[in-house]
Structure formats: structure tokens, C-alpha cells
Motif scaffolding. Structure first.
Motif, short mmCIF file in Angstrom:
data_model
loop_
_atom_site.label_atom_id
_atom_site.label_comp_id
_atom_site.label_asym_id
_atom_site.label_seq_id
_atom_site.Cartn_x
_atom_site.Cartn_y
_atom_site.Cartn_z
N ALA A 175 16.65 27.08 19.56
CA ALA A 175 17.96 27.45 20.07
C ALA A 175 19.08 26.61 19.44
N GLY A 176 18.70 25.64 18.57
CA GLY A 176 19.69 24.74 17.97
C GLY A 176 20.84 25.52 17.34
N GLY A 177 22.06 25.20 17.76
CA GLY A 177 23.21 25.99 17.31
C GLY A 177 23.77 25.55 15.97
N ASN A 178 23.53 24.29 15.60
CA ASN A 178 24.02 23.84 14.28
C ASN A 178 23.18 22.66 13.79
N LEU A 179 23.45 22.25 12.58
CA LEU A 179 22.61 21.22 11.94
C LEU A 179 22.73 19.87 12.66
N ALA A 180 23.90 19.56 13.21
CA ALA A 180 24.09 18.28 13.89
C ALA A 180 23.25 18.22 15.17
N GLU A 181 23.25 19.34 15.90
CA GLU A 181 22.45 19.43 17.11
C GLU A 181 20.97 19.22 16.81
N LEU A 182 20.53 19.86 15.74
CA LEU A 182 19.12 19.75 15.32
C LEU A 182 18.75 18.32 14.96
N GLU A 183 19.67 17.65 14.26
CA GLU A 183 19.40 16.28 13.84
C GLU A 183 19.28 15.38 15.09
N ALA A 184 20.14 15.63 16.07
CA ALA A 184 20.08 14.85 17.32
C ALA A 184 18.73 15.06 18.01
N LEU A 185 18.29 16.31 17.99
CA LEU A 185 17.00 16.63 18.60
C LEU A 185 15.86 15.92 17.86
N ARG A 186 15.96 15.92 16.53
CA ARG A 186 14.91 15.28 15.73
C ARG A 186 14.80 13.79 16.07
N LEU A 187 15.97 13.14 16.17
CA LEU A 187 15.96 11.71 16.51
C LEU A 187 15.38 11.48 17.91
N GLU A 188 15.78 12.36 18.81
CA GLU A 188 15.34 12.22 20.21
C GLU A 188 13.80 12.31 20.32
N ALA A 189 13.21 13.20 19.49
CA ALA A 189 11.76 13.41 19.60
C ALA A 189 10.99 12.56 18.60
N LEU A 190 11.46 12.56 17.33
CA LEU A 190 10.65 11.98 16.26
C LEU A 190 11.25 10.70 15.69
N GLY A 191 12.44 10.32 16.16
CA GLY A 191 13.09 9.10 15.69
C GLY A 191 12.26 7.88 16.06
N LYS A 192 12.76 6.69 15.68
CA LYS A 192 11.99 5.46 15.87
C LYS A 192 11.50 5.27 17.31
N SER A 193 12.42 5.51 18.27
CA SER A 193 11.96 5.40 19.67
C SER A 193 12.06 6.75 20.38
N GLY A 194 11.81 7.82 19.63
CA GLY A 194 11.82 9.16 20.21
C GLY A 194 10.62 9.37 21.12
N SER A 195 10.71 10.42 21.93
CA SER A 195 9.66 10.66 22.93
C SER A 195 8.29 10.83 22.28
N ILE A 196 8.18 11.55 21.20
CA ILE A 196 6.87 11.75 20.56
C ILE A 196 6.41 10.46 19.89
N SER A 197 7.37 9.74 19.28
CA SER A 197 7.01 8.46 18.65
C SER A 197 6.42 7.51 19.69
#
Ligand code: PHE
Length: 369
Positions: free
Chosen positions: A17-39
Motif C-alpha cells: 500500500a506504500g504511496g511513495n518511495l519515502a514511505e517505503l523507505e521508512a517502512l524498510r527501516l522500521e522492519a529491516l533497519g538496524k533496530s527494526g522489528s525483524i532485525s
């Protein structure tokens, strides 16, 4: 397990549902970033017992891969959409006329020079050249200008400042010094000439820049001359006359050219002459091959015995003729240019008008375009 499934469903849905590239990048950090949920989940593997890890490891890694894939897929979609939008906004109208083409032109002097070289080449002349900065010997003394003679001043010479040896060089006032250089050079190359009496004939033309302190509609301080020199055993004035008449007919592209020789004086030729062509001056322009007026176009004569001697040739063995013509002036005459000074003013409008196309059809007289 359920938690993981839920997290995956939530994160992949948000990615889709990501509406633009900035939103997607925020999601990536949130999940896969250094202290993201999946990390964080991946880090928790280290704290598990080996059995737990064997079970949870593939699940968490699968979650990570699924979310990363979902984000990458949406990113590609968004980028493609962005490109489509940009392309839709830009369009090329193929029906518009192309922008005007700017083409350079061949300067008339170079065009005329090429024509002259082609004509003389067919008559058996080779090309020779010499320096623009000359010494007094080659420009005057060897050519039989007496020392301190006013003839040296006649040419309105541009003198250079005295050099370390106290010598004053000059900008050559004519192409005749190259006669001297050619005769000396040939003589040096074949010192056995005089001894065995075998001389190859000299037949050269010498185009080049010359300089005189003079400026009006028919004179420019720099202009182009072409020297001709023929040296052999039995050359006479008749050869000179035939050569120049043949040249004029081909150059002006008409058999109707009428020429006349008028007696003249040059220190380096004896006899000397100026050659005129018959022309028509009525109607404001000069036409060659008709009318009853005369126009001087060149000087020439039989090379003076003193000049031959100065160049190391025995005058009772070798004779020849020389001539000198103004390349720009003959071009102006042939192609109807009223003021010679315009030729060297560097005005592109002038060259656009009087210049030649490098891609024109060949001239039937010379085979040159
Ligand atoms: N050098 C002479 C000049 O510039 C022309 C010339 C050349 C005359 C050769 C005779 C022979 O006026």
C-alpha cells in the motif's frame, strides 16, 4: 508462529500500500533497519536454545525475505509509475522543422588556391614553400636588389627589431625569396650538376602569405601570392607566355581570355614584364573575356643571370622564367569581390556570402569542388 504470520501479513500489506518511495523507505527501516522489528527477531535467535533456533530460524528468515521482497516489488512499481508519468508529460513533435544547420565555408582564397594548384599541377609544377620571416639576403640581396637601393623601400617592408647579432629580419614582401631557396636547395642536393652537366628541371609554384605596409580597397597588409619558377636548359619568354595564357584560360574558364605583356622592371628578372588581361569594366563589375579595357594581374620575366649566379647556377647553362601573381586579387576578380580588405576581416556574414561549400559539385575546369 501466529505472531510471525501476523507480522508478515501486516508488513507486506503496508509495503503493497506504500504511496511513495519515502514511505517505503521508512517502512524498510522500521522492519529491516538496524533496530527494526525483524532485525530484533533475528537477534533473538542468538538467545534461543538450539532446538528453538532450528525451528524459529527458518521462520524468521522467511519473514525477512518475504518483507524485503514485498518492499522491493512495490519500489519497482512506484519507480515505473514515476517514469511513466514523466514520459507522459514530455513529448517530441516530429512535425516541427529541424533547427537551422550552421555550416562552415571554404574561404575564397583557399578555394582559388586549390584551383590554381590543380591547374599548375597538370602543367607539371610541384609545390614549394618557404618561411614568412625572411632575411634581407633572400628577400632582396640574392634577388639582385642593389644594397641601399630605394627598391628595398618600394615594398613598404615590415622590419623586425634587431636581433642579438645585429641582424634585422623582415616579413617577406613577396614569394620570390623562395625562388632563391629552391635553387639553392636543388643545387645543394645535387652538387654534381654543374660538373656532369645534368640538371633536372625545376618547375615549382610557391603559394604563401606576403606582407607590405599598405591598406586600401585593393591592398591589404597581408595577402597571398603565388610564385612560379621554371629552370632548365632552353627555357625562353615564349614558354612563360604560353604557361600564363594557358593558366588564365583555365582559371577564368574561358578560351576568350586575351592577354598582353607590357615591359616592366624587376631587379630579379631580365627582361621583365607585367601581364594584363582584357576585360570589360562597364556596368560596375569586371568581366574577363570581353570588352576593351586592360587589367594588370601579374609580373614575370626571365630569371636574371645575377640571381642564378647568386644561387649557384651557371647562367650560360641554365635559364628560366619566374612569375608572381596575387592569389586574393585573382580570386576577387573571378568571383566578384569588390573590397580585398573584407577578405581578412573575419566577418562570418562575409564568408557565408562569398565562401564556398566544401561539398559542392566538382568544377569541370579543375575537377575540384
Ligand atoms: N615578386 C614580384 C612582386 O611581388 C613579382 C614577380 C615575381 C615578378 C617573379 C617577376 C618574377 O611584385
Amino acid at each position: 508462529m501466529t505472531d510471525l504470520n501476523q507480522l508478515q501479513a501486516e508488513l507486506t500489506a503496508r509495503a503493497a500500500a506504500g504511496g511513495n518511495l519515502a514511505e517505503l523507505e521508512a517502512l524498510r527501516l522500521e522492519a529491516l533497519g538496524k533496530s527494526g522489528s525483524i532485525s530484533e527477531l533475528l537477534k533473538s535467535l542468538g538467545r534461543m536454545s538450539p532446538d528453538e533456533r532450528r525451528e524459529q530460524g527458518p521462520l524468521i528468515n522467511g519473514l525477512r525475505d518475504a518483507v524485503a521482497t514485498a518492499i522491493a516489488a512495490r519500489k519497482a512499481e512506484l519507480e515505473a509509475a514515476e517514469l511513466d508519468a514523466r514520459l507522459a508529460g514530455e513529448h517530441v513533435d516530429l512535425t516541427l522543422p529541424p533547427p537551422p544547420e550552421r555550416r562552415g565555408h571554404v574561404h575564397p582564397t583557399m578555394q582559388v588556391l586549390d584551383e590554381m594548384i590543380a591547374i599548375f599541377a597538370e602543367l607539371g609544377f610541384a609545390l614549394a614553400e618557404g618561411p614568412d620571416i625572411e632575411d634581407d639576403f633572400h628577400n632582396f640581396t640574392a634577388l639582385n636588389f642593389p644594397p641601399k637601393h630605394p627598391a628595398r623601400e618600394m615594398h613598404d617592408t615590415f622590419w623586425l627589431p634587431e636581433d642579438a647579432r645585429g641582424e634585422r629580419k623582415l616579413l617577406r614582401t613577396h614569394t620570390s625569396p623562395v625562388q632563391v631557396r629552391v635553387m639553392q636547395r636543388t643545387n645543394e642536393a645535387l652538387p654534381s650538376w654543374v660538373a656532369n652537366g645534368q640538371a633536372p628541371p625545376i618547375r615549382v609554384i610557391v603559394p604563401g602569405r606576403v606582407y607590405r605596409s599598405d591598406s586600401d580597397a585593393t591592398h591589404t597588409p597581408m595577402f597571398h601570392q603565388m610564385e612560379g619558377l621554371v629552370i632548365d636548359r632552353a627555357i625562353h619568354m615564349g614558354h612563360l607566355k604560353w604557361t600564363l595564357e594557358t593558366f588564365c584560360r583555365r582559371f577564368f574558364e574561358t578560351e576568350a581570355v586575351v592577354t598582353r605583356f607590357r615591359p616592366h622592371h624587376f631587379p630579379f628578372t631580365e627582361p621583365s614584364a607585367e601581364m594584363d588581361v582584357q576585360c570589360d569594366r562597364s556596368g560596375g563589375s569586371i568581366k574577363i573575356g570581353e570588352g576593351s579595357d586592360w587589367l594588370e594581374i601579374l609580373g614575370g620575366g626571365m630569371v636574371h643571370p645575377t640571381v642564378l649566379r647568386n644561387c649557384g647556377l651557371a647562367p650560360d647553362e641554365w635559364q628560366g622564367f619566374a612569375f608572381g601573381l596575387g592569389i586574393d586579387r585573382l580570386g576577387a576578380l573571378k568571383y566578384g569581390m569588390p573590397d580585398l580588405r573584407d577578405m581578412f576581416s573575419g566577418d562570418v556574414r562575409w564568408i557565408d556570402h562569398y565562401g564556398f561549400s566544401a561539398f559542392a559539385a566538382p568544377n569541370p575546369a579543375t575537377g575540384l569542388s
